[in-house]
Design a protein around this motif. Structure first.
Motif, PDB file in Angstrom:
ATOM      1  N   HIS A 166       0.862  -1.181   0.045  1.00 22.43           N
ATOM      2  CA  HIS A 166      -0.038  -0.010  -0.283  1.00 22.43           C
ATOM      3  C   HIS A 166       0.760   1.129   0.013  1.00 22.43           C
ATOM      4  O   HIS A 166       2.195   1.063   0.600  1.00 22.43           O
ATOM      5  CB  HIS A 166      -0.994  -0.173   1.229  1.00 22.43           C
TER       6      HIS A 166
ATOM      7  N   CYS B  39      -4.451   5.745  -0.810  1.00 18.95           N
ATOM      8  CA  CYS B  39      -3.370   4.874  -1.047  1.00 18.95           C
ATOM      9  C   CYS B  39      -2.832   5.073  -2.582  1.00 18.95           C
ATOM     10  O   CYS B  39      -3.671   5.174  -3.497  1.00 18.95           O
ATOM     11  CB  CYS B  39      -4.086   3.411  -1.243  1.00 18.95           C
TER      12      CYS B  39
ATOM     13  N   HIS C   7      -0.552   3.212  -4.029  1.00 20.09           N
ATOM     14  CA  HIS C   7       0.089   1.923  -4.761  1.00 20.09           C
ATOM     15  C   HIS C   7      -1.128   1.015  -5.115  1.00 20.09           C
ATOM     16  O   HIS C   7      -1.847   0.668  -4.335  1.00 20.09           O
ATOM     17  CB  HIS C   7       0.966   1.296  -3.911  1.00 20.09           C
ATOM     18  N   PHE C   8      -1.409   0.959  -6.320  1.00 18.69           N
ATOM     19  CA  PHE C   8      -2.353   0.239  -6.701  1.00 18.69           C
ATOM     20  C   PHE C   8      -2.515  -1.166  -6.005  1.00 18.69           C
ATOM     21  O   PHE C   8      -1.586  -2.040  -6.342  1.00 18.69           O
ATOM     22  CB  PHE C   8      -2.613  -0.194  -8.401  1.00 18.69           C
ATOM     23  N   CYS C   9      -3.521  -1.472  -5.497  1.00 17.51           N
ATOM     24  CA  CYS C   9      -3.579  -2.781  -4.524  1.00 17.51           C
ATOM     25  C   CYS C   9      -4.828  -3.556  -4.536  1.00 17.51           C
ATOM     26  O   CYS C   9      -4.717  -4.895  -4.202  1.00 17.51           O
ATOM     27  CB  CYS C   9      -3.319  -2.210  -3.218  1.00 17.51           C
TER      28      CYS C   9
ATOM     29  N   HIS D  77      -9.005   0.369  -4.752  1.00  9.90           N
ATOM     30  CA  HIS D  77      -7.699   1.126  -4.287  1.00  9.90           C
ATOM     31  C   HIS D  77      -8.076   2.324  -4.328  1.00  9.90           C
ATOM     32  O   HIS D  77      -7.680   3.000  -3.390  1.00  9.90           O
ATOM     33  CB  HIS D  77      -6.614   0.628  -5.502  1.00  9.90           C
TER      34      HIS D  77
ATOM     35  N   MET E 250      -9.362   3.524  -1.137  1.00 10.59           N
ATOM     36  CA  MET E 250      -8.914   3.003   0.132  1.00 10.59           C
ATOM     37  C   MET E 250      -8.297   4.260   0.711  1.00 10.59           C
ATOM     38  O   MET E 250      -7.095   4.998   0.181  1.00 10.59           O
ATOM     39  CB  MET E 250      -7.536   2.223  -0.214  1.00 10.59           C
TER      40      MET E 250
HETATM   41 CU1  CUA Z   1      -3.906   0.052  -1.011  1.00  7.10          CU
HETATM   42 CU2  CUA Z   1      -3.754   0.675  -3.291  1.00  7.10          CU
END
Ligand code: CUA
Ligand code: CUK
Ligand code: CA
Length: 634
Positions: free
Chosen positions: A580, A615, A617-619, A623, A626
């Motif tokens: 993340h 967030c 960072h693609f998670c 995402h 988030m």
């Molecule tokens: Cu956690 Cu994107």
């Protein structure tokens, strides 16, 4: 040298074998400046270049490269991980410079490693990473660490190869422009320590010692120090003062010797002064004797530094049997010193001499025993290779590969044949092959070349100029990493890849040497967040927050204007690659937290309002959703 013979005006003269020694004359001083770039005139158009057979290095989609490459990034200050032979860049590590993607230099943890000013900001935001080398056990890579130097701020960084992150940075005292770096390969005394225990670095720029305003304009009083760092603790062990400067560094497989080539034995402060002598040197350090001198108290210290400094200058080391250093004369302004994988030789390239100098390590130890008259007697070969030789790699089958900066070539040569030729054998065939590269190569390395397991498969050449090889992108071109198949008698250029300027050096190791971790361990972080909460002590607020896709543990939290906020984030996800990002608008905060990792930042909340922590960072499919709200009350 007459005007017409000046290769600046007549570049074709470079092709004239009779003139190839021109760089070895005192007239070189006249070439200063433009002289070293004349070789560019010899560049070939791509269609004339050696045929490219791309299939040889092609890695099918979904296939893994058989080798890791660890690349320095020059004045980008980074280190990069490449797959070889594809040349694909897999990872980038900030190391000496901030990197928002990883949060390097942005979190409290990374700042602690990089060093801060009293106000908590980074001590340096620039770096110049030149040389990368790995840790050893039993004469080969053990895959534990890599080290890299920062030339501009004299730092040495260690990279943990299991997570491929920098874990320690040492600021080397009393020095400027540390350049060559090499870990030792075993302990010189304890046979049980057949692994890396020390890291050596050479100082390129001589300065007053201490550099505190004394002797400002009297270069004859400047000095250079060779430094030894403990590989485990990363603390300074000792320094050794030498005459002249130091450039690259090499270590022997028996742990007894380290060495640096020297291009400025003249102690010159100006370019032409640094080229006045026909011979400079390769200075050898007797590690065991230096450490005995330190133990017996035969050292001084410099300024505020407590690091023991022994005297390795010529005047103090006239008796070989007690000497700490041995200066082997090498022509002329040499660059590069490389250890052959059979453990026998160090090879210095001539740079301004068209030669490479082969120094026999057994003879260096003989000199230290008092069995030789002159250090120069340790030289067992000095083949003429071409113009501007810089760095050398090996195939483990007795061949050396040297870059020729001015000739834009790699020359493959037979080391034992060169030794025979030096003894007078006219039939010895020294040069095996030559290959044009594109263009002006600096560093070179072959797969496993710096170990006893040199496997002679791939050779990478760091070309400093790419000119016409890639789509033009404005005045600055990328550098060109060329990959050469060296399994046969003839070298075969099979692949090239543009790289962001400017890698200096690299190592290539079989992928089985490195065992990477998939996720961190929660217990590795003493500040791991077990429970989401906000704690206040006066105006110091600590926000403890977990993350688990697609949620942050706190949907919102309230703080007051003027608070000093420490945000601690633990990523509870246990799946590899489920990382993340923590981004806070207007607060210059952007870092990632890897699975089971904890990171923290401290900042001042000085702007009342609502700030969405999101967030970055693609998670997860959610995402974008988030988020957490940071509410700063006025
Ligand atoms: Cu956690 Cu994107
Ligand atoms: S130095 Cu760059 S070509 Cu810093 Cu290794 Cu030789
Ligand atoms: Ca010189």
């Amino acid at each position: 040298m007459s005007k017409d013979n000046n290769p600046n005006k007549n570049p074709e003269l470079l092709q004239d074998a009779d003139r190839r020694k021109f760089l070895n004359t005192a007239a070189l001083a006249g070439l200063a400046g433009a002289g070293l770039s004349v070789g560019l005139a010899g560049c070939k158009k791509p269609e004339e270049a050696v045929a490219v057979k791309a299939a040889d290095a092609h890695i099918e989609p979904g296939q893994l490269d058989p080798y890791y490459g660890i690349w320095s990034g020059g004045h980008s200050g980074e280190v990069r991980i490449l797959g070889i032979p594809s040349g694909r860049q897999i990872k980038k590590l900030g190391v000496f410079v901030p990197d928002a993607m990883s949060g390097w230099g942005i979190t409290n943890e990374s700042k602690k490693i990089m060093g801060t000013k009293p106000d908590g900001s980074l001590l340096y935001t620039t770096g110049d990473s030149h040389h990368v080398h790995g840790s050893y056990a039993n004469g080969t890579y053990d895959g534990k660490y890599a080290w890299v130097n920062d030339k501009i701020h004299s730092r040495v960084a260690r990279i943990r190869l299991d997570v491929m992150e920098c874990d320690k940075i040492t600021h080397v005292p009393n020095v400027q422009g540390i350049h060559g770096i090499f870990p030792d390969k075993r302990d010189p005394v304890d046979p049980n320590l057949n692994r890396t225990t020390r890291v050596f670095v050479g100082m390129e720029f001589h300065t007053p010692l201490p550099n505190d305003g004394r002797d400002l304009d009297d270069p004859s009083k400047y000095g250079c120090l060779f430094s030894c760092i403990d590989a485990e603790t990363m603390e300074m062990r000792w320094q050794c003062r030498v005459d002249g400067n130091m450039d690259l560094t090499a270590t022997s497989f028996d742990g007894k010797l380290a060495a640096c080539n020297q291009y400025n034995t003249e102690n010159g402060a100006h370019l032409e002064d640094m080229m006045s002598l026909e011979h400079d040197a390769c200075v050898f350090f007797h590690v065991e004797r230096i450490e005995r001198a330190v133990k017996e108290g035969r050292f001084t210290t410099i300024g505020d530094s407590k690091v023991p400094v022994v005297d390795g200058r010529k005047e103090a080391n006239k008796d070989p049997r007690a000497a700490l250093t041995c200066y082997v004369p090498v022509p002329k302004n040499p660059h590069g010193v490389n250890a052959s994988p059979d453990g026998k030789y160090f090879i210095c390239s001539g740079k301004l001499s068209p030669t490479a100098t082969v120094i026999d390590l057994a003879l260096v130890l003989k000199w230290y025993n008092g069995d030789l008259k002159e250090p120069r007697e340790t030289v067992v070969a000095e083949p003429e290779l071409g113009l501007g030789p810089l760095h050398t790699a090996f195939d483990g089958r007795g061949n050396a590969f040297t870059t020729l900066f001015l000739d834009s070539q790699v020359v493959k040569w037979d080391v034992e044949a060169a030794i025979k030729a030096f003894k007078g054998d006219k039939a010895a065939k020294v040069v095996v092959d030559r290959l044009d590269v594109h263009y002006q190569p600096g560093h070179i390395n072959a797969s496993m070349s710096e170990t006893m397991e040199a496997d002679g498969k791939w050779l990478c050449v760091g070309c400093k100029f790419s000119k016409d090889r890639f789509l033009p992108v404005g005045p600055l071109h990328p550098e060109n990493e060329q990959i050469i198949d060296i399994t046969g008698e003839k070298m075969k250029l099979v692949h090239e890849a543009p790289v962001h300027p400017e890698p200096h050096d690299f190592i290539i190791m079989t992928r089985d040497k490195i065992k990477t971790r998939q996720i961190y361990d929660l217990d590795e972080f003493p500040n791991a967040v077990k429970e989401d909460r906000v704690e206040r002590k006066g105006n110091k607020v600590t926000v403890y927050m977990t993350s688990q896709a697609p949620n942050f543990g706190l949907r919102e939290f309230k703080i007051k204007r003027g608070d000093e906020v420490t945000l601690v984030v633990t990523n509870l996800d246990k799946v590899e690659d489920l990382t993340h990002g923590i981004a806070i608008p207007k607060h210059d905060i952007n870092f990632i937290v890897n699975p089971q990792e904890t990171k923290s930042v401290t900042f001042k909340a000085d702007k009342p309002g609502v700030y969405w922590i999101y967030c970055s960072h693609f998670c997860h499919a959610l995402h974008l959703e988030m988020r957490s709200r940071m509410i700063v009350e006025r």
